[in-house]
Design a protein around this motif. Structure first.
Motif, PDB file in Angstrom:
ATOM      1  N   GLU A 153      50.457 -17.303  -3.894  1.00 51.97           N
ATOM      2  CA  GLU A 153      50.219 -16.261  -2.761  1.00 51.97           C
ATOM      3  C   GLU A 153      51.532 -15.423  -2.403  1.00 51.97           C
ATOM      4  N   LEU A 154      52.760 -15.952  -2.441  1.00 52.67           N
ATOM      5  CA  LEU A 154      53.825 -15.338  -2.010  1.00 52.67           C
ATOM      6  C   LEU A 154      54.363 -14.530  -3.173  1.00 52.67           C
ATOM      7  N   MET A 157      52.290 -11.417  -3.050  1.00 51.48           N
ATOM      8  CA  MET A 157      53.001 -10.531  -1.980  1.00 51.48           C
ATOM      9  C   MET A 157      54.117 -10.038  -2.433  1.00 51.48           C
ATOM     10  N   ALA A 160      53.354  -7.188  -5.364  1.00 52.70           N
ATOM     11  CA  ALA A 160      52.834  -6.196  -4.917  1.00 52.70           C
ATOM     12  C   ALA A 160      53.764  -4.763  -4.536  1.00 52.70           C
ATOM     13  N   PHE A 161      54.815  -5.212  -4.119  1.00 55.41           N
ATOM     14  CA  PHE A 161      55.776  -4.256  -3.796  1.00 55.41           C
ATOM     15  C   PHE A 161      56.476  -3.698  -5.043  1.00 55.41           C
TER      16      PHE A 161
ATOM     17  N   SER B  83      50.802  -0.882   0.184  1.00 59.63           N
ATOM     18  CA  SER B  83      51.340  -2.031   0.701  1.00 59.63           C
ATOM     19  C   SER B  83      50.084  -2.983   1.011  1.00 59.63           C
ATOM     20  N   ALA B  84      50.236  -4.116   1.200  1.00 62.25           N
ATOM     21  CA  ALA B  84      49.137  -5.043   1.333  1.00 62.25           C
ATOM     22  C   ALA B  84      49.206  -5.964   2.706  1.00 62.25           C
ATOM     23  N   PHE B  86      47.705  -9.411   4.147  1.00 64.65           N
ATOM     24  CA  PHE B  86      46.618 -10.380   3.495  1.00 64.65           C
ATOM     25  C   PHE B  86      46.108 -11.346   4.386  1.00 64.65           C
ATOM     26  N   THR B  88      46.373 -14.618   5.237  1.00 60.16           N
ATOM     27  CA  THR B  88      47.503 -15.357   5.709  1.00 60.16           C
ATOM     28  C   THR B  88      48.688 -14.308   5.895  1.00 60.16           C
ATOM     29  N   ARG B  90      51.714 -14.744   4.549  1.00 58.71           N
ATOM     30  CA  ARG B  90      52.519 -14.673   3.589  1.00 58.71           C
ATOM     31  C   ARG B  90      53.904 -14.136   3.719  1.00 58.71           C
ATOM     32  N   LEU B  91      54.373 -14.921   4.762  1.00 57.75           N
ATOM     33  CA  LEU B  91      55.858 -14.552   5.047  1.00 57.75           C
ATOM     34  C   LEU B  91      56.832 -15.827   4.111  1.00 57.75           C
ATOM     35  N   ARG B 151      56.056  -5.574   7.836  1.00 64.92           N
ATOM     36  CA  ARG B 151      56.421  -5.489   6.489  1.00 64.92           C
ATOM     37  C   ARG B 151      55.657  -4.436   5.432  1.00 64.92           C
ATOM     38  N   ALA B 152      54.391  -4.483   5.722  1.00 65.77           N
ATOM     39  CA  ALA B 152      53.486  -3.391   5.050  1.00 65.77           C
ATOM     40  C   ALA B 152      53.822  -2.054   5.425  1.00 65.77           C
TER      41      ALA B 152
END
Lengths: 258, 253
Positions: A153-154, A157, A160-161, B83-84, B86, B88, B90-91, B151-152
């Motif tokens: 998942e991370l 994330m 995606a950037f 940007s997304a 999610f 959860t 996701r930090l 963040r997004a």
């Protein structure tokens, strides 16, 4: 919501003092009844340590042994880390490499000691090779597990950037594997201390292991014990150092509830 | 020209020896500045659709283009554009709120001061002023999701994609955050796609609702008339039609 320092367990130090005190005093009592070559009194061991310090062997031989451990484990870390990264990132390599790593991991340290003596010349080379041989599988395994454990998942994330490879490595991969690496070092130091002594007993003319052998050949039990204590303390100090690094590097973790 | 074009998109997954069609021939357009909700049952392929728009999954057949380029094949050309948010948060657990909010800006390689200023601006805007140095485990679920939203937004993307962004939160927290979020989306005029299984949420967030059936087949594409959000009768009727379409897995009238 401020970040608070980890709570210290005060009572732990107190309990530790009691248990160590009990150990030492029962030893001291036993030394009154037993002959000196079985259980020398604490004062004899302390006198030996003071003598070692005055002669300079305490500092230099301990440092030398420490250096051998650090060199060997660094070598094992680099080689094992590389193998771990390869297994973790290139598909199917794990299936080929893991059996070999596991086989090598199954070889007892004593067998390795005999093998490196036949394979290499020179004390330092032999000890280095021995330390690498026994430690690299631990590092390879832990780095592989660490890479496998990186959160998908991370990763999504971050991807995606549209990061560069270097950014993924720096922002996600390294911080994800640091805890595993530190744990692996703790484990590796634990057995490296044992293994380096065997190597020094067998083939060195310096270092804690050699000094221990010397004392033993002089039938000086207090000397053997003095060096043993030095060794245990050195090992614990290294573990403590890693734990301190853990506390610093992993301060983002929820503090453990004792 | 539409901002996002999805043409005959099909995605087939291979699980062992079986194949599974997550998306079957899906086509739609999204124009620049539109707020579109995508609603459907759990497992209907809507998250896969989002992953493909985001460029994390490769279409099996058909294509998705954004301004004419494909997010998967022209991966790097989308830096800073998407940007997304999610389901959860996701930090990154080893980073503070501020450090998490600047992840995207760091990837854009902006100057450090600008990164921190922009990340802080968005944290403040999401009501997290003063929590810069808190680690994720020290924040509540709603606050963590706010950091994820900051963040997004911080990279000022052209398109914002949300996958069940409020699905993990309790109802009260979700209502408040949804409202705050919608205000920011309106204010920044981002083209936005909200994926949700919650029909009310879809109606609240979108100006248009795409209803997906099994294998992400498009059952309805509804432009929401102005005022429907605050008209319980019309809203209820629309909701009923959407539920019926999803239940029967047939195109809605």
């Amino acid at each position: 919501m401020a970040v608070e320092p980890l709570p210290r367990e005060r009572s732990l130090n107190f309990e530790m003092a009691i248990s160590l005190g009990l150990l030492l005093s029962s030893w001291q009592i036993a030394s009154l009844w037993l002959p000196e070559y079985v259980a020398p009194g604490l004062q004899l061991i302390a006198a030996d340590i003071i003598k070692m310090a005055q002669e300079g062997t305490l500092l230099w031989d301990t440092l030398l042994t420490l250096l051998r451990i650090c060199q060997g484990l660094s070598g094992g870390f680099i080689i094992g880390g590389f193998i771990g990264v390869v297994m973790g990132t290139i598909r199917k390599t794990e299936n080929y490499l893991i059996p070999i790593v596991n086989f090598l991991m199954g070889i007892p340290a004593l067998s390795w000691t005999l093998i490196v003596i036949l394979w290499f010349r020179g004390t330092e080379t032999r000890i280095f090779a021995l330390m690498v041989a026994v430690s690299f599988p631990v590092f390879a395994h832990s780095i592989l597990d660490a890479i496998k454990g990186i959160s998908k998942e991370l990763m999504e994330m971050t991807l995606a950037f549209r990061p560069t490879r270097g950014q993924v490595f720096r922002m996600l991969i390294v911080p994800s594997i640091v805890p595993h690496v530190l744990t692996a070092w703790k484990v590796a130091i634990g057995f490296a201390v044992r293994v380096v002594i065997v190597a020094e007993l067998v083939g060195a003319s310096t270092g804690v292991g050699f000094r221990m052998l010397q004392q033993q050949s002089l039938l000086n039990m207090s000397g053997v014990l003095a060096w043993t204590i030095v060794l245990v303390v050195t090992g614990l100090a290294m573990q403590f150092l890693i734990s301190a690094m853990e506390a610093r590097l992993l301060r983002w973790r929820p503090s453990p509830r004792p | 020209m539409p901002k996002i074009e999805c043409r005959n998109l099909t995605k087939v997954f291979q699980i062992g020896r079986r194949t599974f069609e997550a998306i079957e021939d899906l086509s739609f357009d999204i124009n620049s500045g539109e707020l579109v909700s995508v609603v459907g049952k759990t497992g209907c392929g809507k998250s896969t659709t989002l992953s493909i728009i985001l460029g994390l999954e490769k279409p099996t057949r058909g294509r998705v283009t954004i301004d004419g380029s494909e997010p998967y094949n022209d991966f790097d050309s989308f830096r800073g554009k998407l940007s997304a948010v999610f389901q959860t948060d996701r930090l990154l657990p080893w980073r503070t709120a501020l450090e998490n909010a600047r992840v995207g800006l760091e990837i854009l390689q902006l100057g450090k001061k600008e990164q921190l200023d922009r990340a802080r601006y968005w944290l403040d805007k999401l009501g997290l002023a003063g929590f810069d140095n808190a680690y994720p485990h020290e924040l509540s679920g709603g606050m963590r999701q706010r950091v994820g939203i900051a963040r997004a937004f911080s990279v000022d993307p052209e398109i914002l994609l949300c996958d069940e962004a409020f699905g993990h939160l309790d109802e009260v927290t979700a209502i408040k955050l949804r409202a705050d979020f919608l205000e920011l989306v309106r204010e920044t005029k981002k083209t936005s796609v909200f994926i949700t299984h919650d029909i009310d949420e879809a109606v609240d967030l979108g100006e248009r609702v795409l209803v997906l059936g099994n294998s992400a087949r498009l059952l309805a594409d509804v432009q929401l008339p102005a005022g429907i959000k605050n008209d319980p009768a019309k809203r209820g009727e629309l909701k009923g039609r959407i539920i019926k379409a999803i239940e029967r897995d047939e195109p809605a009238e």
